[in-house]
Write a protein that holds these residues in place. Sequence first.
Motif: not given
Length: 392
Positions: A61-69, A103-115
């Motif tokens: 959600a953070f990626m969306v909030a920052v990058l959408a506009v 691991n959790f780091g790669v998992l979070a990176a994958g989610r950030a890309f989706g964001g």
Amino acid sequence: MPAAAWDPGTLRQAAGGLIALTVATFLAVTTEMLPVGVLPAIGRDIGVSDSVTGLLVTVYAFMVAVLAVPLTLSTARVSRKGLLTSTIVGYTISNALVAVAPNFGVLAAGRAFGGIAHALFFSVSIGYASRLVRPAFTGRALAIVTAGAAAGFVLGVPLSTSLGNAAGWRAAFGVLAGVCALTVVFVLVLLPAVPGGGTEHTGAGVGARRTRLGIVSTANAVVYLGQFTVYTFISVLLLGAGLPEAGIGPVLLGLGAVGLLGTWFAGSMLDRRPRFVVLVLLSVLTLALVAVGLVFPALGGTLAAAAFWGAAFGGVASVFQTAAIRTRGATPEVVGALVNSTANIGIGGGAAIGAAVLAGPGAGWLPYAGAALVLVGLVIVLVARRSFPSEP
């Protein structure tokens, strides 16, 4: 069909495009919300707590909030159809990366890309839907596309959760990646091209219209903040009420199904009594969350109260999208970006607030925290009559 050849029409004339957008929205919501249903399983496998695992929703959600506009503004002259299709490719890559994350780091990176993909998807799709039809059909067109979001809660998340509990959460993300890849082809075939709207929106009274858009966006953020303070940890809440883990998927299916009632209610009234719709939905949502808190941890009472909660939230997205579009405070794409961004500020912030409540007072306080925030959104709507008018 070239973009210049498309003329906004009726719902029937735009049916093919609306169906394509609805299916894509279904997958977008399923991708965003899937961690909610398999959150405990991910935490056990990766070796982190439930509150930390919940931050997978926050980072997305953070990626969306920052990058959408900014992304919407920078791609204003890019083909709408090509841009929408590329976001679905992004969902495909994100889900595939999560499925194989070591691991959790790669998992979070994958989610950030989706964001990042999500930051553009809803910005483009909201504007797209409004451009497919004439203004008199805007509310119903957005409600149809939003039904894809409701279907994501009704079928996408519950079925993926059930698959994750049966075959592992990695399998759920892998299957979702495959479905997203197929949807790229579906959208390319069915969705007509439409012209973009640029980045300018001027005219008499533009300052007042932008103020109304800001009020709608603020209310949207606050309501989503309250919703996702609770919903991010619904699996934890249900387990705490005594529901077996295998029952989480079916319960989410049921809650999503009643959410369609809220979607139907909003769609049937938005082009006639928009203010009435938003007041009813937010009032029921607030009371239902309070009820969940009062009856928890009794399983039967929790499920009954949650049914009203799910029904009310089912119509929330379409009422805020329609109210924002009708302010005419910006182009449809920029409006879509603001709605998308503020919703995800609420989603990410709600996940963070929920994590703090869960780690502190405990799961039983989640519904009260969520209800208090939704109530703030309701007060904004009550006060801001020009932003949420009685007539379209």
